[in-house]
Design a protein around this motif. Structure first.
Motif, PDB file in Angstrom:
ATOM      1  N   ALA A 321       0.820  -1.219   0.000  1.00 10.91           N
ATOM      2  CA  ALA A 321       0.000   0.000   0.000  1.00 10.91           C
ATOM      3  C   ALA A 321       0.851   1.265   0.000  1.00 10.91           C
ATOM      4  CB  ALA A 321      -0.928   0.005   1.217  1.00 10.91           C
ATOM      5  N   HIS A 322       2.141   1.114   0.287  1.00  9.96           N
ATOM      6  CA  HIS A 322       3.039   2.276   0.342  1.00  9.96           C
ATOM      7  C   HIS A 322       4.282   2.031  -0.510  1.00  9.96           C
ATOM      8  CE1 HIS A 322       0.706   4.181   3.543  1.00  9.96           C
ATOM      9  NE2 HIS A 322       0.561   2.969   4.035  1.00  9.96           N
ATOM     10  N   ALA A 323       4.058   1.509  -1.703  1.00 10.80           N
ATOM     11  CA  ALA A 323       5.176   1.266  -2.610  1.00 10.80           C
ATOM     12  C   ALA A 323       5.737   2.592  -3.103  1.00 10.80           C
ATOM     13  CB  ALA A 323       4.719   0.410  -3.781  1.00 10.80           C
ATOM     14  N   MET A 324       6.806   2.530  -3.892  1.00 14.76           N
ATOM     15  CA  MET A 324       7.450   3.750  -4.365  1.00 14.76           C
ATOM     16  C   MET A 324       6.467   4.633  -5.115  1.00 14.76           C
ATOM     17  SD  MET A 324      10.922   4.202  -6.640  1.00 14.76           S
ATOM     18  CE  MET A 324      11.882   3.176  -5.522  1.00 14.76           C
ATOM     19  N   ARG A 325       6.400   5.883  -4.684  1.00 15.06           N
ATOM     20  CA  ARG A 325       5.533   6.868  -5.316  1.00 15.06           C
ATOM     21  C   ARG A 325       6.382   8.042  -5.772  1.00 15.06           C
ATOM     22  NH1 ARG A 325       0.986   6.632  -0.517  1.00 15.06           N
ATOM     23  NH2 ARG A 325      -0.225   4.872  -1.328  1.00 15.06           N
ATOM     24  N   PHE A 326       5.980   8.614  -6.898  1.00 13.80           N
ATOM     25  CA  PHE A 326       6.733   9.729  -7.458  1.00 13.80           C
ATOM     26  C   PHE A 326       5.955  11.046  -7.440  1.00 13.80           C
ATOM     27  CE2 PHE A 326       8.327   5.843  -9.409  1.00 13.80           C
ATOM     28  CZ  PHE A 326       9.692   5.966  -9.175  1.00 13.80           C
ATOM     29  N   PHE A 327       4.637  10.979  -7.367  1.00 18.68           N
ATOM     30  CA  PHE A 327       3.818  12.188  -7.420  1.00 18.68           C
ATOM     31  C   PHE A 327       2.655  12.132  -6.430  1.00 18.68           C
ATOM     32  CE2 PHE A 327       0.337  14.681  -9.459  1.00 18.68           C
ATOM     33  CZ  PHE A 327       0.936  15.933  -9.380  1.00 18.68           C
ATOM     34  N   HIS A 328       1.766  11.170  -6.605  1.00 19.05           N
ATOM     35  CA  HIS A 328       0.641  10.940  -5.686  1.00 19.05           C
ATOM     36  C   HIS A 328      -0.147  12.234  -5.443  1.00 19.05           C
ATOM     37  CE1 HIS A 328      -1.596   8.388  -3.065  1.00 19.05           C
ATOM     38  NE2 HIS A 328      -1.317   9.051  -1.964  1.00 19.05           N
ATOM     39  N   ASP A 329      -0.612  12.814  -6.535  1.00 20.86           N
ATOM     40  CA  ASP A 329      -1.393  14.057  -6.478  1.00 20.86           C
ATOM     41  C   ASP A 329      -0.626  15.214  -5.845  1.00 20.86           C
ATOM     42  OD1 ASP A 329      -3.586  12.797  -7.693  1.00 20.86           O
ATOM     43  OD2 ASP A 329      -4.348  12.082  -5.766  1.00 20.86           O
ATOM     44  N   GLY A 330       0.682  15.199  -5.984  1.00 21.56           N
ATOM     45  CA  GLY A 330       1.513  16.272  -5.452  1.00 21.56           C
ATOM     46  C   GLY A 330       1.981  16.053  -4.030  1.00 21.56           C
ATOM     47  N   ALA A 331       1.434  15.055  -3.341  1.00 19.29           N
ATOM     48  CA  ALA A 331       1.814  14.818  -1.944  1.00 19.29           C
ATOM     49  C   ALA A 331       3.265  14.386  -1.806  1.00 19.29           C
ATOM     50  CB  ALA A 331       0.894  13.757  -1.327  1.00 19.29           C
ATOM     51  N   VAL A 332       3.787  13.701  -2.812  1.00 22.28           N
ATOM     52  CA  VAL A 332       5.181  13.253  -2.780  1.00 22.28           C
ATOM     53  C   VAL A 332       6.135  14.422  -2.994  1.00 22.28           C
ATOM     54  CG1 VAL A 332       6.935  11.904  -4.011  1.00 22.28           C
ATOM     55  CG2 VAL A 332       4.683  10.901  -3.544  1.00 22.28           C
ATOM     56  N   SER A 333       5.824  15.249  -3.962  1.00 20.93           N
ATOM     57  CA  SER A 333       6.809  16.175  -4.522  1.00 20.93           C
ATOM     58  C   SER A 333       7.093  17.398  -3.665  1.00 20.93           C
ATOM     59  CB  SER A 333       6.336  16.626  -5.908  1.00 20.93           C
ATOM     60  OG  SER A 333       5.890  15.531  -6.678  1.00 20.93           O
ATOM     61  N   PHE A 334       6.141  17.827  -2.882  1.00 18.53           N
ATOM     62  CA  PHE A 334       6.297  19.050  -2.100  1.00 18.53           C
ATOM     63  C   PHE A 334       7.432  18.904  -1.087  1.00 18.53           C
ATOM     64  CE2 PHE A 334       5.358  22.026   1.323  1.00 18.53           C
ATOM     65  CZ  PHE A 334       5.057  23.182   0.623  1.00 18.53           C
ATOM     66  N   PRO A 335       8.345  19.878  -1.020  1.00 17.91           N
ATOM     67  CA  PRO A 335       9.496  19.773  -0.095  1.00 17.91           C
ATOM     68  C   PRO A 335       9.141  20.230   1.324  1.00 17.91           C
ATOM     69  CG  PRO A 335       9.717  21.736  -1.455  1.00 17.91           C
ATOM     70  CD  PRO A 335       8.461  21.041  -1.928  1.00 17.91           C
ATOM     71  N   TYR A 336       8.421  19.374   2.041  1.00 15.10           N
ATOM     72  CA  TYR A 336       7.979  19.698   3.398  1.00 15.10           C
ATOM     73  C   TYR A 336       9.152  20.075   4.300  1.00 15.10           C
ATOM     74  CZ  TYR A 336       3.552  17.438   2.169  1.00 15.10           C
ATOM     75  OH  TYR A 336       2.381  17.092   1.567  1.00 15.10           O
ATOM     76  N   LEU A 337       8.974  21.116   5.084  1.00 13.96           N
ATOM     77  CA  LEU A 337      10.015  21.495   6.040  1.00 13.96           C
ATOM     78  C   LEU A 337      10.233  20.388   7.065  1.00 13.96           C
ATOM     79  CD1 LEU A 337       9.196  25.256   6.763  1.00 13.96           C
ATOM     80  CD2 LEU A 337      10.719  24.284   5.023  1.00 13.96           C
TER      81      LEU A 337
END
Length: 416
Positions: A321-337
């Protein structure tokens, strides 16, 4: 699990303007212009380093699928032999940017991963998709998880078992240390650790140089396919939807080439979205990156885990359920502090930092949310989170949300 709320509407970070003479408009920006007066990339040929790992995919596919041309640049992927080589070429300027370890970028900023350089993280390239593999000799000893490994380690003199990771401040070092410590094994006292480049992991374990390693795919699956080792734990079992590789560069490069930085981020972000759009796109990606110019391994070694189809070499198979993701509606890509701050807590935990840093200040300096927001606007239809922080629960039950990083770093029973 990660808890992140995304805004329902798209934020606008650019000011609409009438046509400005000489202004080059990125696709999707319509009549928007950048404050500098022109968004034309300062540098149109951008050399981006990568290591032969599945999570180099957004960088490679941005070039292969032509997303880079859409934003006025040409990405030149540069295959590198080790993370140390990536570090050296990135800081010297031989590479403009790189598929990079989160902890490497932060370690360079603080001078603990090499000579100090001000660095920048433009976006997160992927979540999840790493693992800790153990040698088949341990399986024969009935060692298959952290608890049984602790018993085996305790039965021999300290340092009898050797484990490999990829770089002193790497994500893989942090996953390995965190997992060992969660099982009651001190990674600096009870076992020995060494650095091995990712493509050399399987061969080194085959000839007996170590009992286990932590690395990215496809090398954990390759250990199973070659009947050399098995997967003891995936990194997403340690931290579901954890941050992994980033699009890293020097702060000076961003300062000198802000339009190129934005164009590069937009191209890679669009490639990441394309990969995640369908299983067929993931299959095409696997076929592309399996080639000699990139990972140089069999397609099937990459494809299964890219699709979330896991086996552990112990007879278990599952759809992760948590395999490698690259985008996921933008949740992956954002550089969270909070993602960057977590790595700082671990550098402090393991004695690589002697004092608590300004956790939020360092993260805000490195993670270029401003560039990312502009790139997301250029790409279009990229959701942005409601907060620069996110909350996660790790394998030991500890909750990380970035609210009190010093207390979090000091809260572990096993630390240096």
């Amino acid at each position: 699990m990660s808890k992140t709320r995304f805004s329902g509407s798209r934020r606008q970070f650019l000011v609409a303007s009438a046509a400005v003479s000489g202004t080059y408009l990125l696709p999707g920006l319509r009549n928007a212009v950048w404050a500098a007066g022109s968004d034309a990339p300062e540098k149109t040929s951008v050399r981006v380093g990568f290591i032969p790992l599945t999570d180099c995919a957004p960088v490679v596919m941005a070039a292969v699928k032509g997303f880079d041309k859409k934003y006025g640049i040409s990405i030149q992927p540069s295959k590198e032999a080790s993370w140390a080589a990536v570090r050296d070429k990135l800081t010297s300027g031989e590479l403009d940017a790189a598929h990079a370890l989160y902890g490497m970028i932060y370690g360079l900023q603080l001078g603990v991963a090499g000579p100090q350089h001000d660095m920048a993280n433009l976006m997160t390239l992927n979540n999840n998709g790493q693992a800790i593999s153990l040698a088949n000799q341990l399986k024969e000893m009935k060692v298959t998880d952290g608890a049984s490994l602790k018993q085996a380690v305790a039965a021999k003199p300290k340092g009898s078992y050797t484990f490999a990771h990829t770089f002193p401040t790497s994500t893989h070092a942090m996953w390995l240390y965190y997992w060992l410590a969660s099982a009651g094994i001190d990674p600096f006292e009870d076992v020995r650790t060494v650095v091995v480049p990712p493509p050399q992991m399987v061969m080194n374990m085959k000839i007996g140089n170590m009992s286990g390693f932590c690395v990215g795919e496809p090398w954990n699956q390759r250990a199973i396919s070659d009947n050399i080792g098995f997967t003891a734990v995936t990194s997403q079992q340690i931290w579901p939807d954890h941050p992994e590789k980033v699009l890293g560069t020097r702060a000076q490069w961003v300062q000198e080439n802000p339009n190129s930085a934005r164009a590069l981020t937009a191209a890679v972000l669009e490639a990441a979205r394309w990969i995640d759009a369908s299983d067929e796109n993931r299959r095409e990606t696997a076929r592309t990156i399996a080639a000699r110019a990139y990972i140089n391994t069999k397609v099937e070694t990459i494809e299964g885990r890219m699709l979330g189809q896991y086996e552990n070499g112990l007879g278990q198979k599952w759809q992760d359920a948590h395999a490698m993701r690259f985008f996921h509606d933008g949740a992956v890509s954002f550089p969270y502090l909070s993602d960057g701050m977590w790595f700082l807590t671990q550098l402090k935990r393991w004695g690589m930092l002697t004092q608590h840093p300004d956790y939020a200040g360092v993260a805000r300096k490195i993670n270029r949310i401003d560039i990312y927001q502009q790139a997301a606007t250029a790409v279009g239809n990229v959701a942005l989170p409601a907060s620069e922080m996110r909350s996660s629960t790790l394998i030991d039950g500890k909750v990380w949300d970035g609210t009190d990083p010093a207390a979090y770093a000091a809260s572990f029973a096993i630390k240096r």
